[in-house]
Design an enzyme around this catalytic site. Sequence first.
Site, mmCIF file in Angstrom:
data_model
loop_
_atom_site.group_PDB
_atom_site.id
_atom_site.type_symbol
_atom_site.label_atom_id
_atom_site.label_comp_id
_atom_site.label_asym_id
_atom_site.label_seq_id
_atom_site.Cartn_x
_atom_site.Cartn_y
_atom_site.Cartn_z
ATOM 1 N N HIS A 30 -2.810 -14.687 -3.899
ATOM 2 C CA HIS A 30 -1.961 -14.766 -5.108
ATOM 3 C C HIS A 30 -0.759 -15.639 -6.073
ATOM 4 O O HIS A 30 -0.288 -15.523 -6.819
ATOM 5 C CB HIS A 30 -0.523 -15.122 -3.450
ATOM 6 C CG HIS A 30 -0.543 -13.936 -2.781
ATOM 7 N ND1 HIS A 30 -0.947 -14.549 -0.984
ATOM 8 C CD2 HIS A 30 -0.254 -13.104 -2.201
ATOM 9 C CE1 HIS A 30 -1.253 -13.820 -0.399
ATOM 10 N NE2 HIS A 30 -0.726 -12.644 -0.644
ATOM 11 N N GLU A 249 0.949 -3.232 10.982
ATOM 12 C CA GLU A 249 -0.017 -4.551 10.963
ATOM 13 C C GLU A 249 1.633 -5.880 10.953
ATOM 14 O O GLU A 249 2.241 -5.674 9.973
ATOM 15 C CB GLU A 249 -0.909 -4.223 9.526
ATOM 16 C CG GLU A 249 -1.303 -5.854 9.347
ATOM 17 C CD GLU A 249 -2.802 -6.184 7.911
ATOM 18 O OE1 GLU A 249 -2.765 -6.725 7.470
ATOM 19 O OE2 GLU A 249 -3.441 -5.288 8.678
ATOM 20 N N GLU A 346 -11.615 -4.880 5.088
ATOM 21 C CA GLU A 346 -10.587 -4.763 4.411
ATOM 22 C C GLU A 346 -11.372 -5.009 2.634
ATOM 23 O O GLU A 346 -11.835 -5.953 2.103
ATOM 24 C CB GLU A 346 -9.368 -5.921 4.475
ATOM 25 C CG GLU A 346 -8.160 -5.329 3.411
ATOM 26 C CD GLU A 346 -7.127 -6.502 3.429
ATOM 27 O OE1 GLU A 346 -6.294 -6.455 3.451
ATOM 28 O OE2 GLU A 346 -7.215 -7.832 4.386
#
Length: 429
Positions: A30, A249, A346
């Site tokens: 992030h 999720e 992922e």
Amino acid sequence: MASSSTRRFPVIKQVNTFLVDGVGSGGDYHNVHGGHWLIDSPIATPMSRYEKYRSSRTSWGINVLGSFCVEIEATDGAKGFATGFGGPPAAWLVSAHFERFLIGADPRDTNRLFDQMYRASMFYGRKGLPVAVISVIDLAIWDLLGKIRNEPVYKLIGGATRERLNFYCTGPQPSAAKATGFWGAKVPLPYGPDEGQPGLKKNVEFLRKHRQSVGEDFPLMVDCYMSLNVPYTIDLVKACSDLNINWWEECLSPDDFDGFEQIKRAHPQTKFTTGEHEFSRYGFRKLIEGRNVDILQPDVMWVGGLTELLKVSAMASAYDIPVVPHASGPYSYHFVVSQTNCPFQEYLANSPDGKSVLPVFGNMFLNEPIPTEGYLDISQLDKPGFGLEINPAVRLIPANNVLEPAPQKSLRAAAQEQDLEINGFANGH
């Protein structure tokens, strides 16, 4: 007569830490430039309760720690390297606390090293930053082992279980993920419970729009990022029953084990996943034994490293629960291809608009493998360690002495010195 003794294996002689100067590089997903979809698009979070902190995830500090790196050097000159998140506090923990367990240690003793670091930090750790720091140390050790043995990490933990690794994509544009070749797409939920019925209605409209953009049969998943509660989750899943959502999720707080039982009871045919923000095998034990979660999603850079992730995977396999790690790039790829209960991986879209496929760690490495047409041939992992070459253009700041000065001696040692001074004075010395 031939000698039956084994060769002397190199031991750890030096541990270095680094901070990353700038944004968009390293293990803090992030810590990116403003305008990036990960931080500046509508995404429900635990802080969505407060209107002030809804517009950007950086407003409440999701990127406050930043990336950091660990380098571990052995006596033969080989070096292992790994990145994660934690910034200056993480670097300080390595040098002030965890380094003592590493210097002089045999890097093959991964179980012992994890156990010592975990137990020694139990009084302030068990979860969160301390375990994330241990994770990066552990990954650097595995990278070192691969370098010493001239083998890829996945060959050290069981070898390949397949020839290629398939991916789904997490990002803001499922239609772009479908066009790029990913088998499915996951989108972040925009609105939380504190935005009321209007927010719930907008969530349904948002998901309906994306379902229409990819067609009825393309797998579509929803990431709720710990932002919901039990009643809201039950209502939202019901309202989206016609949208064929593949899974929901991380709907609840990671600590709400009973809540996962309630939402599974309300929607027994719906798949629920979680685990991204859970730590160590102890944290996953209750999730696994409860059988209320359909897929576990630990992050290898947070859960305790590869050493602990292997234990989580072994526990889950006994219950036939798939393990699909959260992001983490090549650190996850090596793990997944070695495990029979990890069906896919992922890919976290790292481009600002989330439409193109870029390295997960930004420009940290020169050769980070990325999926092409939704998959990765595992031959791309066939390099020593994790196979990653540090980009010399990335500005790594040495951080062994960050946050110093700090107490250099334990309280007990200081007290003993004081006793010696007093006794020495009393004896006339």
